[in-house]
Design an enzyme around this catalytic site. Structure first.
Site, PDB file in Angstrom:
ATOM      1  N   HIS A  48      31.718 -42.345   5.899  1.00  0.00           N
ATOM      2  CA  HIS A  48      32.345 -41.232   6.609  1.00  0.00           C
ATOM      3  C   HIS A  48      33.752 -40.975   6.067  1.00  0.00           C
ATOM      4  CE1 HIS A  48      34.239 -39.252  10.225  1.00  0.00           C
ATOM      5  NE2 HIS A  48      33.181 -38.493  10.023  1.00  0.00           N
ATOM      6  N   ASP A  93      30.175 -35.629   9.897  1.00  0.00           N
ATOM      7  CA  ASP A  93      30.204 -36.224  11.231  1.00  0.00           C
ATOM      8  C   ASP A  93      28.806 -36.523  11.755  1.00  0.00           C
ATOM      9  OD1 ASP A  93      32.941 -36.016  11.088  1.00  0.00           O
ATOM     10  OD2 ASP A  93      33.131 -34.449  12.606  1.00  0.00           O
TER      11      ASP A  93
END
Length: 119
Positions: A48, A93
């Site tokens: 991420h 996300d």
């Protein structure tokens, strides 16, 4: 943005764990990151972080970019495919939220960021 990311995390894990549980986990969950990920969940955070790094290279401010998404059967689904930045950040996300939901959570990996394991 980060608030929407928190919502996605709750969607993917069916509300079992708040996004706050991930803020100080391992070497990569939360702000910054270094060293080798300590486990699968920390690896999700590293991926991420790298995705946000790519978003920043595209001049997208990933922490502040709002996007449209929905929770469908405990899966975050992005709706902003027409906007390059919004779509990219949303995909970062959503992928991380799904990864978090699959990865085991080890309480022993909370708060280790300042230790030598993350150098």
């Amino acid at each position: 943005d980060l608030f929407q990311f928190g919502g996605m995390i709750g969607c993917a894990n069916k509300g079992a764990r708040s996004w706050l549980s991930y803020v100080n986990y391992g070497c990569y969950c939360g702000w910054g990151g270094s060293g080798t990920p300590v486990d699968e969940l920390d690896r999700c955070c590293q991926i991420h972080d790298n995705c946000y790094g790519e978003a920043e290279k595209k001049q997208c401010g990933p922490k502040m970019t709002s996007y449209s998404w929905k929770c469908a059967n405990d899966v975050p689904v992005c709706n902003d495919s027409k906007s390059a930045c919004k779509g990219f950040v949303c995909d970062c996300d959503a992928a991380a939220a799904k990864c978090f939901a699959k990865a085991p959570y080890n309480k022993n990996n909370i708060g280790i960021g300042s230790k030598t394991r993350c150098q």
